[in-house]
Design a protein around this motif. Sequence first.
Motif, PDB file in Angstrom:
ATOM      1  N   UNK A  34      94.414  26.183 -22.597  1.00  0.00           N
ATOM      2  CA  UNK A  34      95.410  25.364 -21.924  1.00  0.00           C
ATOM      3  C   UNK A  34      94.723  24.162 -21.295  1.00  0.00           C
ATOM      4  N   UNK A  36      95.334  21.475 -18.185  1.00  0.00           N
ATOM      5  CA  UNK A  36      96.101  21.206 -16.976  1.00  0.00           C
ATOM      6  C   UNK A  36      95.719  19.838 -16.421  1.00  0.00           C
ATOM      7  N   UNK A  38      95.751  17.739 -12.731  1.00  0.00           N
ATOM      8  CA  UNK A  38      95.901  17.902 -11.294  1.00  0.00           C
ATOM      9  C   UNK A  38      95.806  16.549 -10.602  1.00  0.00           C
ATOM     10  N   UNK A  44      97.730  22.228 -10.093  1.00  0.00           N
ATOM     11  CA  UNK A  44      97.571  21.968 -11.531  1.00  0.00           C
ATOM     12  C   UNK A  44      98.913  22.051 -12.259  1.00  0.00           C
ATOM     13  N   UNK A  46     100.777  22.132 -16.039  1.00  0.00           N
ATOM     14  CA  UNK A  46     100.590  22.406 -17.461  1.00  0.00           C
ATOM     15  C   UNK A  46     100.852  21.155 -18.298  1.00  0.00           C
ATOM     16  N   UNK A  89      91.776  19.795 -16.354  1.00  0.00           N
ATOM     17  CA  UNK A  89      91.049  21.049 -16.536  1.00  0.00           C
ATOM     18  C   UNK A  89      91.403  21.675 -17.864  1.00  0.00           C
ATOM     19  N   UNK A 102      88.607  28.647 -15.762  1.00  0.00           N
ATOM     20  CA  UNK A 102      88.835  27.210 -15.668  1.00  0.00           C
ATOM     21  C   UNK A 102      87.524  26.446 -15.634  1.00  0.00           C
ATOM     22  N   UNK A 103      87.513  25.285 -16.275  1.00  0.00           N
ATOM     23  CA  UNK A 103      86.407  24.375 -16.131  1.00  0.00           C
ATOM     24  C   UNK A 103      86.495  23.668 -14.785  1.00  0.00           C
ATOM     25  N   UNK A 104      85.441  22.957 -14.431  1.00  0.00           N
ATOM     26  CA  UNK A 104      85.412  22.282 -13.127  1.00  0.00           C
ATOM     27  C   UNK A 104      86.192  20.977 -13.132  1.00  0.00           C
TER      28      UNK A 104
ATOM     29  N   UNK B  40      83.031  21.700  -7.157  1.00  0.00           N
ATOM     30  CA  UNK B  40      81.932  22.127  -8.014  1.00  0.00           C
ATOM     31  C   UNK B  40      82.055  23.533  -8.562  1.00  0.00           C
ATOM     32  N   UNK B  41      83.011  24.307  -8.048  1.00  0.00           N
ATOM     33  CA  UNK B  41      83.163  25.693  -8.494  1.00  0.00           C
ATOM     34  C   UNK B  41      84.450  25.918  -9.275  1.00  0.00           C
ATOM     35  N   UNK B  42      85.327  24.944  -9.278  1.00  0.00           N
ATOM     36  CA  UNK B  42      86.567  25.091 -10.023  1.00  0.00           C
ATOM     37  C   UNK B  42      87.503  26.107  -9.399  1.00  0.00           C
ATOM     38  N   UNK B  43      88.403  26.599 -10.191  1.00  0.00           N
ATOM     39  CA  UNK B  43      89.386  27.588  -9.749  1.00  0.00           C
ATOM     40  C   UNK B  43      88.852  28.992 -10.000  1.00  0.00           C
ATOM     41  N   UNK B  90      95.628  28.281  -4.291  1.00  0.00           N
ATOM     42  CA  UNK B  90      96.777  28.110  -5.172  1.00  0.00           C
ATOM     43  C   UNK B  90      97.330  29.456  -5.591  1.00  0.00           C
ATOM     44  N   UNK B 100     100.879  30.964 -20.048  1.00  0.00           N
ATOM     45  CA  UNK B 100     100.509  29.827 -19.224  1.00  0.00           C
ATOM     46  C   UNK B 100     100.992  29.998 -17.792  1.00  0.00           C
ATOM     47  N   UNK B 101     100.118  29.549 -16.892  1.00  0.00           N
ATOM     48  CA  UNK B 101     100.375  29.687 -15.470  1.00  0.00           C
ATOM     49  C   UNK B 101     101.103  28.470 -14.920  1.00  0.00           C
ATOM     50  N   UNK B 102     102.003  28.734 -13.989  1.00  0.00           N
ATOM     51  CA  UNK B 102     102.662  27.681 -13.216  1.00  0.00           C
ATOM     52  C   UNK B 102     102.127  27.796 -11.793  1.00  0.00           C
ATOM     53  N   UNK B 103     101.671  26.659 -11.268  1.00  0.00           N
ATOM     54  CA  UNK B 103     101.005  26.662  -9.978  1.00  0.00           C
ATOM     55  C   UNK B 103     101.890  26.121  -8.866  1.00  0.00           C
ATOM     56  N   UNK B 104     101.628  26.634  -7.662  1.00  0.00           N
ATOM     57  CA  UNK B 104     102.219  26.049  -6.470  1.00  0.00           C
ATOM     58  C   UNK B 104     101.475  24.783  -6.080  1.00  0.00           C
TER      59      UNK B 104
END
Lengths: 112, 112
Positions: A34, A36, A38, A44, A46, A89, A102-104, B40-43, B90, B100-104
């Motif tokens: 996927x 995303x 942001x 994030x 989709x 991402x 997830x990538x950074x 630097x660490x992502x999600x 999040x 696929x995720x839907x985020x707040x």
Amino acid sequence: GESVGLHLPTLSVQEGDNSIINCAYSNSASDYFIWYKQESGKGPQFIIDIRSNMDKRQGQRVTVLLNKTVKHLSLQIAATQPGDSAVYFCAENGNNFNKFYFGSGTKLNVKP
Amino acid sequence: EAQVTQNPRYLITVTGKKLTVTCSQNMNHEYMSWYRQDPGLGLRQIYYSMNVEVTDKGDVPEGYKVSRKEKRNFPLILESPSPNQTSLYFCASSLVRGEKLFFGSGTQLSVL
């Protein structure tokens, strides 16, 4: 552990040009990917997804390419607009359906 | 409008003071998850839930609790917050796990 990397942390493009954002993944068992977007201060969002039985998938102004041989994923944005400025991402499911990795992120700057 | 709603958006607290971040989705999604996002660490996944009364640890569960008593709600509880839990949080949901995720919109937490 899983590793999802991005080749460029920041990408600057001119408005109207095409953008290409790259992503490398490490788990050959990953079968769902996927992209995303942001924007600053938001969660994030989709953009587009692709499964491993496909090499290419197109959406509105966006195309995702998947190269399973080299474990590489790319997002192409046609005619990049200022509203495309954001962090992008990639995410993969690895071999675990309970989470995504997830990538950074790559920051896309669109110059007017 | 289909959405994932988190509250509060911003929270400043002190070490040791219990807090709860709420998350609610109106899409009848089975799967819900909490992530934290650090530079630097992502999600990184904290906890996830595949359905009501079914929860499990993600990659960074230490110092967090969750509950899933109703399908739509998935609160994140910090019993005794510490400064290393300062982060952007999040909540996300999907129809079923692996989709696929839907985020707040996120909750920016600062622990002093």
